[in-house]
Enzyme design. Structure first.
Site, PDB file in Angstrom:
ATOM      1  N   ASP A   1      12.163  13.742 -25.298  1.00 46.66           N
ATOM      2  CA  ASP A   1      10.730  13.216 -25.576  1.00 46.66           C
ATOM      3  C   ASP A   1      10.870  12.944 -26.947  1.00 46.66           C
ATOM      4  O   ASP A   1      11.007  13.549 -27.866  1.00 46.66           O
ATOM      5  CB  ASP A   1       9.971  14.034 -25.553  1.00 46.66           C
ATOM      6  CG  ASP A   1       9.001  14.279 -24.002  1.00 46.66           C
ATOM      7  OD1 ASP A   1       9.298  13.240 -23.274  1.00 46.66           O
ATOM      8  OD2 ASP A   1       8.519  15.136 -23.690  1.00 46.66           O
TER       9      ASP A   1
ATOM     10  N   LEU B   1       0.970  -1.219  -0.083  1.00 48.52           N
ATOM     11  CA  LEU B   1      -0.290   0.114  -0.069  1.00 48.52           C
ATOM     12  C   LEU B   1       0.799   1.275  -0.038  1.00 48.52           C
ATOM     13  O   LEU B   1       0.469   2.302   0.312  1.00 48.52           O
ATOM     14  CB  LEU B   1      -0.853  -0.031   1.216  1.00 48.52           C
ATOM     15  CG  LEU B   1      -2.016  -1.090   1.138  1.00 48.52           C
ATOM     16  CD1 LEU B   1      -2.927  -0.756   2.312  1.00 48.52           C
ATOM     17  CD2 LEU B   1      -2.829  -1.229  -0.167  1.00 48.52           C
TER      18      LEU B   1
ATOM     19  N   TYR C   1      14.298   3.512 -13.935  1.00 47.68           N
ATOM     20  CA  TYR C   1      12.837   2.760 -13.969  1.00 47.68           C
ATOM     21  C   TYR C   1      13.047   1.720 -15.404  1.00 47.68           C
ATOM     22  O   TYR C   1      12.736   0.525 -15.038  1.00 47.68           O
ATOM     23  CB  TYR C   1      11.565   3.825 -14.162  1.00 47.68           C
ATOM     24  CG  TYR C   1      10.394   3.041 -14.523  1.00 47.68           C
ATOM     25  CD1 TYR C   1       9.991   1.926 -13.743  1.00 47.68           C
ATOM     26  CD2 TYR C   1       9.825   3.345 -15.728  1.00 47.68           C
ATOM     27  CE1 TYR C   1       8.766   1.322 -14.032  1.00 47.68           C
ATOM     28  CE2 TYR C   1       8.361   2.572 -15.962  1.00 47.68           C
ATOM     29  CZ  TYR C   1       8.081   1.696 -15.143  1.00 47.68           C
ATOM     30  OH  TYR C   1       7.038   0.924 -15.730  1.00 47.68           O
TER      31      TYR C   1
END
Length: 338
Positions: A279, A34, A138
């Site tokens: 990007d 959680l 990541y």
């Protein structure tokens, strides 16, 4: 009926997959600490165990047929600022989980991976054969877990499928997207529609695309969930199958904003800002391998349908946050610690 452990099943994608498993008649145990998930997101009928994936050995036993692994730290910006957290949670945690699976004799795994493993692509659409060169911790940690799974499959006969998501969006009933901080485009545009932010920023309008804004591949979270159930059937002992999940077509930032305007009937203040470094102009998946190997075809490819489901979930949560209604869960709960 099969029994599945869903790590991270209180989060966005994990909760939707858990709901689909329950609807298919399976027994589901959710393991989640959680830290980013929500107890109310655990589907009714699932057993909930509060704990970290490093504690999976306290949950897993020979009664489980497979593990679906969603638990991970997943904020790109945070991974750049705090890479240690990502290597510890995503890689070391996954190693502990896979070791616990081997000890318990659970020999099937479906892993939640990401298109961030590819980094900045050399061409589009992106196939699984594309070069993997992550630009942040990541993506690097997710790729490392993919390598770990391949090694486990070769050495110990694990049956595994990794599903590399592109841009997941939409909602499935009471299960939808809510991150803190929020970094995904559609929820951010909703915030502008609700007056929770003064405007939505468009980072660059001079890309080599039809309207000058970046194009991304959006996939409905329910389509994504269905792919996970198909992956359970497709996993073969000693093999690690990697599949991209996307619609195979993209929508620009401006197209997303216009879709939100249509669905919500609200004006969206827009400000054009400078491009963000790194990007890419276009990120679109080739999902041909998923079609061939899993028999998977997206059923909800229309952008307005994706946005409409997400908006219904957002309005429900917005009403509840203002005290107009409350949320509860009927899930049974236990803890891994005393």
């Amino acid at each position: 009926m099969s029994k599945y452990l869903v790590t991270g099943g209180a989060g966005y994608v994990g909760s939707v997959v858990a709901a689909h498993l329950l609807e298919a008649g399976h027994q589901v145990v959710v393991l989640d600490d959680l830290s980013t998930g929500f107890l109310e997101g655990v589907p009714a009928g699932a057993e909930f165990v509060r704990g970290r994936i490093q504690e999976a050995d306290q949950v897993l036993d020979g009664s489980f047929d497979a593990v679906l692994h969603f638990a991970a730290s997943s904020q790109v910006g945070e991974s750049v600022a705090d890479p240690e957290k990502y290597w510890r949670n995503n890689v070391a945690g996954s190693l502990e989980l896979i070791s616990a699976m081997r000890k318990a004799g659970v020999r099937k795994l479906v892993f939640s991976s990401t298109a961030a493993t590819y980094g900045e692509p050399e061409s589009s659409p992106i196939a699984e054969t594309a070069r993997t060169s992550p630009t942040n911790a990541y993506g690097a940690t997710k790729l490392a877990v993919d390598h770990l799974i391949t090694s486990e499959a070769i050495a110990h006969g694990l049956a595994a499928v990794s599903l590399r998501y592109f841009n997941v969006a939409g909602a499935y009933g009471a299960h939808g997207e809510r991150h803190d901080p929020e970094s995904h485009l559609i929820p951010l545009v909703f915030q502008a529609a609700l007056g929770q932010r003064p405007h939505i920023s468009v980072f660059g309008d001079d890309y080599p695309t039809p309207d000058g804004t970046c194009i991304r591949d959006y996939i409905h979270v329910a389509d994504l969930a269905e792919a996970h159930l198909l992956a359970l059937d497709a996993a073969e002992p000693g093999e690690h199958l990697i599949c991209n999940l996307g619609n195979g077509s993209g929508f620009s930032v401006r197209e997303v904003i216009e879709s939100v305007k249509r669905v919500t009937g609200r004006e969206i203040p827009v400000v054009t800002a400078e491009r963000r470094p790194g990007d890419p102009a276009v990120l679109v998946a080739s999902a041909e391998r998923a079609r061939q190997a899993l028999g998977w075809v997206p059923k909800r490819p229309e952008l307005d349908a994706i946005v409409a489901d997400a908006w219904a979930f957002t309005l429900d949560k917005f009403d509840k946050s203002t005290g107009k209604s409350t949320t509860s869960t009927d899930s049974s709960t236990k803890s891994t610690s005393n």
